[in-house]
Write an enzyme that holds these catalytic residues in place. Structure first.
Site, PDB file in Angstrom:
ATOM      1  CB  THR A  32     -16.259  25.701  -0.118  1.00 36.63           C
ATOM      2  OG1 THR A  32     -15.594  25.892  -1.374  1.00 36.63           O
ATOM      3  CG2 THR A  32     -17.764  25.702  -0.340  1.00 36.63           C
ATOM      4  CB  SER A 135      -9.438  30.445 -17.096  1.00 41.04           C
ATOM      5  OG  SER A 135      -8.381  30.193 -17.973  1.00 41.04           O
ATOM      6  CE1 TYR A 149      -2.110  28.938 -11.983  1.00 41.58           C
ATOM      7  CE2 TYR A 149      -1.856  30.220 -13.991  1.00 41.58           C
ATOM      8  CZ  TYR A 149      -2.433  30.042 -12.741  1.00 41.58           C
ATOM      9  OH  TYR A 149      -3.333  30.979 -12.272  1.00 41.58           O
ATOM     10  CE  LYS A 153      -5.801  28.730 -13.334  1.00 42.15           C
ATOM     11  NZ  LYS A 153      -6.946  28.715 -12.403  1.00 42.15           N
TER      12      LYS A 153
HETATM   13  N1  LIG Z   1      -3.884  36.374  -8.612  1.00 43.15           N
HETATM   14  C1  LIG Z   1      -3.600  36.290  -9.885  1.00 43.15           C
HETATM   15  O1  LIG Z   1      -2.756  37.048 -10.411  1.00 43.15           O
HETATM   16  C2  LIG Z   1      -4.307  35.293 -10.744  1.00 43.15           C
HETATM   17  C3  LIG Z   1      -4.170  35.397 -12.127  1.00 43.15           C
HETATM   18  C4  LIG Z   1      -4.812  34.486 -12.944  1.00 43.15           C
HETATM   19  C5  LIG Z   1      -5.572  33.482 -12.371  1.00 43.15           C
HETATM   20  N2  LIG Z   1      -5.676  33.389 -11.006  1.00 43.15           N
HETATM   21  C6  LIG Z   1      -6.477  32.293 -10.472  1.00 43.15           C
HETATM   22  O2  LIG Z   1      -7.367  32.811  -9.511  1.00 43.15           O
HETATM   23  C7  LIG Z   1      -7.753  31.782  -8.615  1.00 43.15           C
HETATM   24  C8  LIG Z   1      -7.707  32.305  -7.194  1.00 43.15           C
HETATM   25  O3  LIG Z   1      -6.366  32.563  -6.828  1.00 43.15           O
HETATM   26  P1  LIG Z   1      -5.926  33.875  -6.033  1.00 43.15           P
HETATM   27  O4  LIG Z   1      -5.128  34.682  -6.964  1.00 43.15           O
HETATM   28  O5  LIG Z   1      -7.062  34.469  -5.346  1.00 43.15           O
HETATM   29  O6  LIG Z   1      -4.863  33.228  -5.014  1.00 43.15           O
HETATM   30  P2  LIG Z   1      -4.991  32.864  -3.468  1.00 43.15           P
HETATM   31  O7  LIG Z   1      -5.206  34.108  -2.683  1.00 43.15           O
HETATM   32  O8  LIG Z   1      -3.789  32.053  -3.164  1.00 43.15           O
HETATM   33  O9  LIG Z   1      -6.304  31.997  -3.389  1.00 43.15           O
HETATM   34  C9  LIG Z   1      -6.359  30.665  -3.830  1.00 43.15           C
HETATM   35  C10 LIG Z   1      -7.283  29.910  -2.901  1.00 43.15           C
HETATM   36  O10 LIG Z   1      -7.416  28.563  -3.393  1.00 43.15           O
HETATM   37  C11 LIG Z   1      -7.383  27.706  -2.261  1.00 43.15           C
HETATM   38  N3  LIG Z   1      -6.976  26.359  -2.611  1.00 43.15           N
HETATM   39  C12 LIG Z   1      -5.791  25.908  -3.091  1.00 43.15           C
HETATM   40  N4  LIG Z   1      -5.834  24.578  -3.262  1.00 43.15           N
HETATM   41  C13 LIG Z   1      -7.074  24.174  -2.867  1.00 43.15           C
HETATM   42  C14 LIG Z   1      -7.730  22.925  -2.803  1.00 43.15           C
HETATM   43  N5  LIG Z   1      -7.126  21.770  -3.163  1.00 43.15           N
HETATM   44  N6  LIG Z   1      -9.016  22.897  -2.360  1.00 43.15           N
HETATM   45  C15 LIG Z   1      -9.637  24.018  -1.978  1.00 43.15           C
HETATM   46  N7  LIG Z   1      -9.064  25.233  -1.994  1.00 43.15           N
HETATM   47  C16 LIG Z   1      -7.789  25.304  -2.438  1.00 43.15           C
HETATM   48  C17 LIG Z   1      -6.431  28.360  -1.285  1.00 43.15           C
HETATM   49  O11 LIG Z   1      -6.714  27.898   0.012  1.00 43.15           O
HETATM   50  P3  LIG Z   1      -5.631  27.231   1.003  1.00 43.15           P
HETATM   51  O12 LIG Z   1      -5.338  28.264   2.024  1.00 43.15           O
HETATM   52  O13 LIG Z   1      -6.319  26.038   1.551  1.00 43.15           O
HETATM   53  O14 LIG Z   1      -4.409  26.892   0.189  1.00 43.15           O
HETATM   54  C18 LIG Z   1      -6.754  29.826  -1.465  1.00 43.15           C
HETATM   55  O15 LIG Z   1      -7.760  30.242  -0.580  1.00 43.15           O
HETATM   56  C19 LIG Z   1      -6.809  30.605  -8.889  1.00 43.15           C
HETATM   57  O16 LIG Z   1      -7.503  29.632  -9.654  1.00 43.15           O
HETATM   58  C20 LIG Z   1      -5.699  31.235  -9.716  1.00 43.15           C
HETATM   59  O17 LIG Z   1      -5.085  30.304 -10.562  1.00 43.15           O
HETATM   60  C21 LIG Z   1      -5.074  34.273 -10.184  1.00 43.15           C
END
Ligand SMILES: NC(=O)c1ccc[n+]([C@@H]2O[C@H](COP(=O)([O-])OP(=O)(O)OC[C@H]3O[C@@H](n4cnc5c(N)ncnc54)[C@H](OP(=O)(O)O)[C@@H]3O)[C@@H](O)[C@H]2O)c1
Length: 278
Positions: A32, A135, A149, A153
């Site tokens: 999704t 998280s 943020y 979390k």
């Molecule tokens: N990467 C890291 O270092 C890291 C570390 C700790 C936690 N996290 C967590 O991991 C999770 C995934 O992030 P990621 O690192 O994979 O970053 P990412 O590549 O930016 O992926 C985040 C995804 O969430 C989607 N999204 C944002 N707002 C949304 C909404 N309102 N409804 C539905 N989809 C939405 C984005 O889609 P759109 O294109 O529509 O914006 C994007 O596909 C997040 O919860 C983040 O906080 C990441």
């Protein structure tokens, strides 16, 4: 047995990698996202009968319910929910507006709540299921610029830990994942939101954007490897309640928990001195 996954924010990063890992394991996936074109492009090479695309902006409770109904029409069950959608908002707390914080909470916390609410009745009916809530290391430890943020979390951690007690009798487990830095689009200039430059006292330390944007593309965590780990966790009889992902995260969480324990021991007489007499 083949599982059905429901993944939010599956159009990039950890979400897309988890969808790939689940498909590779022979499972079925409901991917999704807010933008169906982006979603289809991200997973074009693995498209097939085991992959369904459903539109979902997690900040909408109505869409969350409709997306779960749609998933049930396609595959008839949901075994693993991955609440992954999210973005980062970075800056000193005083320089973040209330509107920016509320918007972040709407996605990073309310989104988790809405999708859990929509999926839990399905899992209760099945008497089985695993909810994986993504998280962060910032959901365990506080960092400068991460007030909003981290607040979202930590809220995800609290919701997960509490609801887990309520739903365990129905065969439902909840695991929170606490990743360190992973190479995704999270800190991409188009996605990350920054505040700063409005209060003179904070000017000397430089802007949050200058500090965080430099990490983009250089993070050591590999989302594909995390996707494989999530598949492994989904296959466990007893999945962990919390899982720290990445050696960078471990290097921070371990000493932080040990320090907390040390503080607790140092204060335990004072802590129990609040007990009243009956
Ligand atoms: N990467 C890291 O270092 C890291 C570390 C700790 C936690 N996290 C967590 O991991 C999770 C995934 O992030 P990621 O690192 O994979 O970053 P990412 O590549 O930016 O992926 C985040 C995804 O969430 C989607 N999204 C944002 N707002 C949304 C909404 N309102 N409804 C539905 N989809 C939405 C984005 O889609 P759109 O294109 O529509 O914006 C994007 O596909 C997040 O919860 C983040 O906080 C990441």
């Amino acid at each position: 047995m083949s599982k059905v996954w429901f993944i939010t924010g599956a159009g990039s990063g950890i979400g897309a990698a988890t969808a790939r890992a689940a498909l590779k394991a022979g499972d079925r996936v409901v991917a999704t996202g807010r933008n169906l074109d982006k979603l289809r492009n991200a997973l074009r090479d693995v498209a097939g009968e085991n992959l369904a695309f459903v539109e979902l902006d997690v900040a909408s409770e109505v869409q969350a319910k409709a997306a779960v109904d749609e998933a049930m029409k396609v595959y008839g069950r949901i075994d693993v929910l991955v609440n992954n959608a999210g973005y980062s908002l970075l800056g000193n707390f005083e320089e973040l507006s209330t509107a920016e914080i509320e918007q972040l909470i709407a996605t990073n916390f309310n989104g988790v709540m809405f999708v859990m609410r929509a999926v839990l009745p399905v899992m209760r009916m099945q008497r089985s299921g695993l909810i994986i809530n993504i998280s962060s290391l910032a959901g365990v430890v506080g960092f400068k610029h991460c007030g909003a943020y981290s607040a979202a979390k930590f809220a995800v951690e609290g919701l997960s830990a509490s609801v887990a007690h309520e739903v365990e009798p129905f065969g439902i487990e909840i695991t929170t994942i606490e990743p360190g830095f992973f190479r995704t689009d999270l800190l991409d200039a188009h996605n990350a939101k920054y505040a700063g430059g409005t209060i003179e006292d904070y000017a000397a330390e430089g802007k949050a954007e200058a500090m965080w944007s430099g990490y983009h593309g250089t993070q050591q965590g590999d989302p594909a490897k995390l996707g494989d780990i999530l598949v492994k966790i989904a296959g466990m009889d007893k999945p962990p309640k919390q899982f720290v992902a990445g050696s960078d995260a471990l290097a921070v969480v371990k000493p932080a928990l040990e320090a907390r324990l040390e503080e607790l021991r140092a204060q335990q007489d004072l802590s129990s001195s609040t007990d009243g007499s009956f």
